[in-house]
Design a protein around this motif. Structure first.
Motif, PDB file in Angstrom:
ATOM      1  N   SER A  89       2.463  31.438   1.606  1.00  0.00           N
ATOM      2  CA  SER A  89       1.497  32.021   0.978  1.00  0.00           C
ATOM      3  C   SER A  89       0.939  31.462   0.145  1.00  0.00           C
ATOM      4  N   LEU A  90      -0.305  31.010  -0.029  1.00  0.00           N
ATOM      5  CA  LEU A  90      -1.053  30.495  -0.857  1.00  0.00           C
ATOM      6  C   LEU A  90      -1.746  31.341  -1.407  1.00  0.00           C
ATOM      7  N   SER A  91      -1.379  33.196  -1.420  1.00  0.00           N
ATOM      8  CA  SER A  91      -2.867  34.022  -0.929  1.00  0.00           C
ATOM      9  C   SER A  91      -3.094  34.208  -3.210  1.00  0.00           C
ATOM     10  N   PHE A  92      -1.867  33.903  -3.373  1.00  0.00           N
ATOM     11  CA  PHE A  92      -2.162  34.500  -5.205  1.00  0.00           C
ATOM     12  C   PHE A  92      -3.237  32.828  -5.407  1.00  0.00           C
ATOM     13  N   MET A  93      -3.685  32.371  -4.452  1.00  0.00           N
ATOM     14  CA  MET A  93      -4.437  31.233  -5.798  1.00  0.00           C
ATOM     15  C   MET A  93      -6.171  31.706  -5.151  1.00  0.00           C
ATOM     16  N   GLY A  94      -5.877  32.651  -4.751  1.00  0.00           N
ATOM     17  CA  GLY A  94      -7.294  33.892  -4.253  1.00  0.00           C
ATOM     18  C   GLY A  94      -8.268  33.053  -3.047  1.00  0.00           C
ATOM     19  N   VAL A  95      -9.139  32.876  -2.505  1.00  0.00           N
ATOM     20  CA  VAL A  95      -9.799  32.039  -1.367  1.00  0.00           C
ATOM     21  C   VAL A  95      -9.874  31.047  -1.397  1.00  0.00           C
ATOM     22  N   ASN A 131      -9.461  23.732  -1.587  1.00  0.00           N
ATOM     23  CA  ASN A 131      -9.804  24.100  -3.258  1.00  0.00           C
ATOM     24  C   ASN A 131      -9.914  25.687  -2.802  1.00  0.00           C
ATOM     25  N   TYR A 132      -9.170  26.749  -3.571  1.00  0.00           N
ATOM     26  CA  TYR A 132      -9.210  27.873  -4.258  1.00  0.00           C
ATOM     27  C   TYR A 132     -10.376  28.586  -5.189  1.00  0.00           C
ATOM     28  N   TYR A 133     -11.385  29.118  -4.857  1.00  0.00           N
ATOM     29  CA  TYR A 133     -11.980  30.022  -5.670  1.00  0.00           C
ATOM     30  C   TYR A 133     -11.136  31.694  -5.994  1.00  0.00           C
ATOM     31  N   ASN A 134     -11.197  32.067  -6.596  1.00  0.00           N
ATOM     32  CA  ASN A 134     -10.682  33.915  -7.787  1.00  0.00           C
ATOM     33  C   ASN A 134     -12.063  33.709  -8.638  1.00  0.00           C
ATOM     34  N   SER A 135     -12.067  35.526  -8.151  1.00  0.00           N
ATOM     35  CA  SER A 135     -12.916  35.866  -9.324  1.00  0.00           C
ATOM     36  C   SER A 135     -12.193  37.295  -9.648  1.00  0.00           C
ATOM     37  N   LYS A 136     -12.431  37.084 -11.256  1.00  0.00           N
ATOM     38  CA  LYS A 136     -11.696  38.608 -10.934  1.00  0.00           C
ATOM     39  C   LYS A 136     -12.496  39.108 -11.947  1.00  0.00           C
ATOM     40  N   THR A 137     -12.581  40.121 -12.323  1.00  0.00           N
ATOM     41  CA  THR A 137     -14.083  40.942 -13.869  1.00  0.00           C
ATOM     42  C   THR A 137     -14.233  40.496 -14.933  1.00  0.00           C
ATOM     43  N   THR A 190      -8.732  26.502  -7.840  1.00  0.00           N
ATOM     44  CA  THR A 190      -6.995  25.658  -8.060  1.00  0.00           C
ATOM     45  C   THR A 190      -7.407  24.408  -7.136  1.00  0.00           C
ATOM     46  N   GLU A 191      -7.303  23.753  -6.905  1.00  0.00           N
ATOM     47  CA  GLU A 191      -7.557  22.653  -6.102  1.00  0.00           C
ATOM     48  C   GLU A 191      -5.988  22.311  -5.735  1.00  0.00           C
TER      49      GLU A 191
END
Length: 90
Positions: A1-7, A18-24, A30-31
């Protein structure tokens, strides 16, 4: 699973995700590219970036010079991501 990369933000083809993950305090992009060479060997390429968020910049500027220590959070997250990529098996 590639869930650690975000949505999963965008999939332009079967080979590019292409994945995007926004933290505070940072944004993570990630591509992931899949490639098969002439010898029928499969390769996966990861291109990623960890950039400080607007909140990080505001804290850095308002509490200069110590405020810029907040950027350590995005550097630490990048290091952890690189360690995870080294240990993951596909």
């Amino acid at each position: 699973s590639l869930s650690f990369m975000g949505v999963l933000k965008h999939s332009s083809s079967k080979e590019i995700l292409n994945y995007y993950n926004s933290k505070t305090f940072y944004n993570h992009k990630t591509e992931v590219k899949a490639h098969r060479d002439l010898n029928n060997e499969d390769f996966i390429y990861f291109t990623y970036s960890f950039n400080p968020s607007l909140l990080s910049w505001l804290l850095g500027i308002c509490f200069f010079p110590f405020g810029f220590l907040i950027f350590i959070i995005s550097i630490k997250a990048k290091d952890e991501f690189e360690d995870l990529l080294r240990t993951i098996e596909f």
